[in-house]
Each structure stands twice: as structure tokens, then as C-alpha cells.
Design a protein around this motif. Sequence first.
Motif, mmCIF file in Angstrom:
data_model
loop_
_atom_site.group_PDB
_atom_site.id
_atom_site.type_symbol
_atom_site.label_atom_id
_atom_site.label_comp_id
_atom_site.label_asym_id
_atom_site.label_seq_id
_atom_site.Cartn_x
_atom_site.Cartn_y
_atom_site.Cartn_z
ATOM 1 N N GLU A 4 114.058 28.319 33.744
ATOM 2 C CA GLU A 4 112.742 27.775 33.951
ATOM 3 C C GLU A 4 112.284 27.229 35.189
ATOM 4 O OE1 GLU A 4 110.224 24.572 31.067
ATOM 5 O OE2 GLU A 4 112.295 24.597 30.861
ATOM 6 N N ALA A 5 113.284 26.292 35.795
ATOM 7 C CA ALA A 5 113.144 25.757 37.180
ATOM 8 C C ALA A 5 112.822 26.840 37.928
ATOM 9 C CB ALA A 5 114.199 25.108 37.363
ATOM 10 N N HIS A 7 111.404 29.686 37.643
ATOM 11 C CA HIS A 7 110.103 30.326 37.421
ATOM 12 C C HIS A 7 108.981 29.140 38.007
ATOM 13 C CE1 HIS A 7 106.416 31.759 35.344
ATOM 14 N NE2 HIS A 7 106.380 30.421 34.719
ATOM 15 N N HIS A 8 109.218 27.783 37.908
ATOM 16 C CA HIS A 8 108.182 26.945 38.242
ATOM 17 C C HIS A 8 108.277 26.871 39.996
ATOM 18 C CE1 HIS A 8 107.982 25.687 34.182
ATOM 19 N NE2 HIS A 8 106.587 25.419 34.654
ATOM 20 N N ALA A 27 99.864 23.749 37.849
ATOM 21 C CA ALA A 27 100.898 23.675 36.598
ATOM 22 C C ALA A 27 102.361 23.527 36.734
ATOM 23 C CB ALA A 27 100.658 25.195 35.766
ATOM 24 N N ALA A 28 102.796 24.234 37.959
ATOM 25 C CA ALA A 28 104.146 23.758 38.455
ATOM 26 C C ALA A 28 104.379 22.428 38.712
ATOM 27 C CB ALA A 28 104.651 24.988 39.487
ATOM 28 N N MET A 30 102.862 19.750 37.726
ATOM 29 C CA MET A 30 103.043 18.907 36.653
ATOM 30 C C MET A 30 104.522 18.977 36.147
ATOM 31 S SD MET A 30 101.698 16.919 34.588
ATOM 32 C CE MET A 30 99.822 16.697 34.867
ATOM 33 N N TYR A 31 105.190 20.249 36.026
ATOM 34 C CA TYR A 31 106.443 20.481 35.628
ATOM 35 C C TYR A 31 107.301 19.316 36.398
ATOM 36 C CZ TYR A 31 111.052 22.487 35.236
ATOM 37 O OH TYR A 31 112.401 22.710 35.206
ATOM 38 N N PHE A 32 107.431 19.461 37.761
ATOM 39 C CA PHE A 32 108.100 18.947 38.509
ATOM 40 C C PHE A 32 107.941 17.237 38.469
ATOM 41 C CE2 PHE A 32 108.191 22.952 40.810
ATOM 42 C CZ PHE A 32 109.708 23.228 40.748
ATOM 43 N N TYR A 33 106.588 16.947 38.405
ATOM 44 C CA TYR A 33 106.414 15.478 38.109
ATOM 45 C C TYR A 33 106.968 15.242 36.730
ATOM 46 C CZ TYR A 33 103.650 11.533 36.762
ATOM 47 O OH TYR A 33 103.306 10.114 36.371
ATOM 48 N N GLN A 34 106.838 15.800 35.840
ATOM 49 C CA GLN A 34 107.444 15.438 34.341
ATOM 50 C C GLN A 34 108.965 15.379 34.235
ATOM 51 O OE1 GLN A 34 105.844 18.240 31.596
ATOM 52 N NE2 GLN A 34 103.846 16.901 31.208
ATOM 53 N N LYS A 35 109.679 16.151 35.381
ATOM 54 C CA LYS A 35 111.277 16.161 35.561
ATOM 55 C C LYS A 35 111.485 15.132 36.329
ATOM 56 C CE LYS A 35 113.448 19.421 34.669
ATOM 57 N NZ LYS A 35 114.602 19.704 33.635
#
Length: 79
Positions: A4-5, A7-8, A27-28, A30-35
Motif C-alpha cells: 500500500e505504501a 502504491h501511494h 489522494a496519496a 492524504m494517505y501520507f498525512y493520515q500516516k
Amino acid sequence: MDEEARHHWTLIRTPVGIDWSGRSRYAAAMYFYQKGEMSAEVLEVYRICSRLDAEDPLSVLRRWNIGKDWIGKMTAEDN
């Protein structure tokens, strides 16, 4: 790094100028922000650039002199 990481990381590096590339990068982001890997300030730049496929968020971060940690992370990942 899990799948998953990976992919982002691919999405956050979507080349500038491709249709919908800004939205893919956002979109990616947001993934890194949430992590917890990206600040809200950097995420906001990706949000602003999400409708601007031809605008490179890293260039904006450099111009605005913010997100040095994120820029460093992106540079380190390139090596």
C-alpha cells in the motif's frame, strides 16, 4: 515498505501534466498525512494543486519555502 505504501509513493510521483494527476497526488498526500508523514501545511499545497494538473506541488513548496522535511523525504526516496 508494504504494498500500500509503495502504491501511494507511485501516486505521489504521478508526472505533472497528465489528466487527473493533481488528484492522484492529492489522494496519496492524504494517505501520507493520515500516516503522520506529512504536515497539514504540505497537505494544503497538494489540495490547492489537486485541480492544477500542470502545477508541481514540490515546486510550490520550494517557492513558498515550506515543507522542507517533506521535500527532503521525496528527494531521499528518489535516490
